[in-house]
Design a protein around this motif. Structure first.
Motif: not given
Ligand SMILES: Cc1cc2nc3c(=O)[nH]c(=O)nc-3n(C[C@H](O)[C@H](O)[C@H](O)COP(=O)(O)O)c2cc1C
Length: 203
Positions: A101, A137, A139, A164, A167, A178, A182, A185
């Motif tokens: 991540c 994760v 990106r 990421p 939502t 926010q 993430i 989760r």
């Protein structure tokens, strides 16, 4: 029931997402884990550019609020990315899960191709072969067909692909909320208890 993880690897590679990585490391550190950290060279520079925090244990401890306080419950270990002698290069060492991540498309592609060119791709390769939890994760925007194919291949190998993405149904008021969603989760996907994500109870 699966046992709560006690040994987790967290790797940071050169995609944008430093603040999410820092928030994730903070959450992992609050748990009584053996937590092994690895930053790729580009991961280190993008992370520092985006958070102002250097990728060293001292700087991380300071950023996470120690001293003072006892917020850090994890045993933190940091490995250089080229250290193939590190324990996490070997499947004989029994970590429960690994999260990358953020995960750059370069790292995702190298893992998908089985290229063990640094400690992160090696540890991910071991995590897959030992059938342990691997959470990516990733990106990039937009995603090319090559990115998608690599991520699909990794998903089929059992990795959880957790981009990421923004939502809104939980009505976040801030970017921190926010990010918490993430990170929550990610913790879920690693099998760690968290209250960062509230189960949806309907409209
Ligand atoms: C400021 C900055 C932002 C970047 N953002 C991304 C990104 O969001 N996603 C990505 O896949 N690569 C991104 N890159 C490119 C990667 O860092 C580059 O491909 C690097 O070789 C990845 O190496 P690593 O996977 O070993 O960390 C970025 C690079 C820089 C300098």
């Amino acid at each position: 029931m699966a046992k709560e993880p006690s040994f987790v690897i967290c790797a940071v590679t050169g995609a944008s997402g430093g603040p999410i990585a820092l928030r994730l490391i903070a959450e992992l550190s609050r748990r009584p884990l053996e937590l092994h950290l690895v930053f790729s060279p580009t991961g280190a520079s993008v992370f520092t550019r985006e958070t102002g925090v250097k990728p060293s244990l001292d700087s991380l401890r300071q950023a996470l609020g120690e001293p003072p306080g006892d917020s850090i419950k994890a045993t933190l270990v940091m490995h250089p990315p080229d250290d193939f002698d590190a324990p996490i290069a070997s499947g004989s060492v029994k970590w429960d899960g690994m999260v990358i991540c953020p995960c750059s498309m370069g790292t995702a592609g190298r893992i998908a191709a089985g290229v063990n060119d640094n400690l992160i791709t090696r540890a991910a390769d071991v995590t897959i072969k030992e059938r342990r939890r691997l959470v990516l994760v990733p990106r990039e925007a937009p995603l090319s067909a090559l990115h998608l194919e690599n991520l699909l291949k990794l998903s089929r190998l059992g990795a959880v692909i957790l981009p990421p993405v923004l939502t809104f149904y939980h009505q976040p008021a801030t970017i921190e909320e926010q990010m918490d969603f993430i990170v929550g989760r990610v913790l879920d996907a690693l099998g760690l208890d968290t209250d960062l994500v509230k189960p949806w109870s309907g409209a």
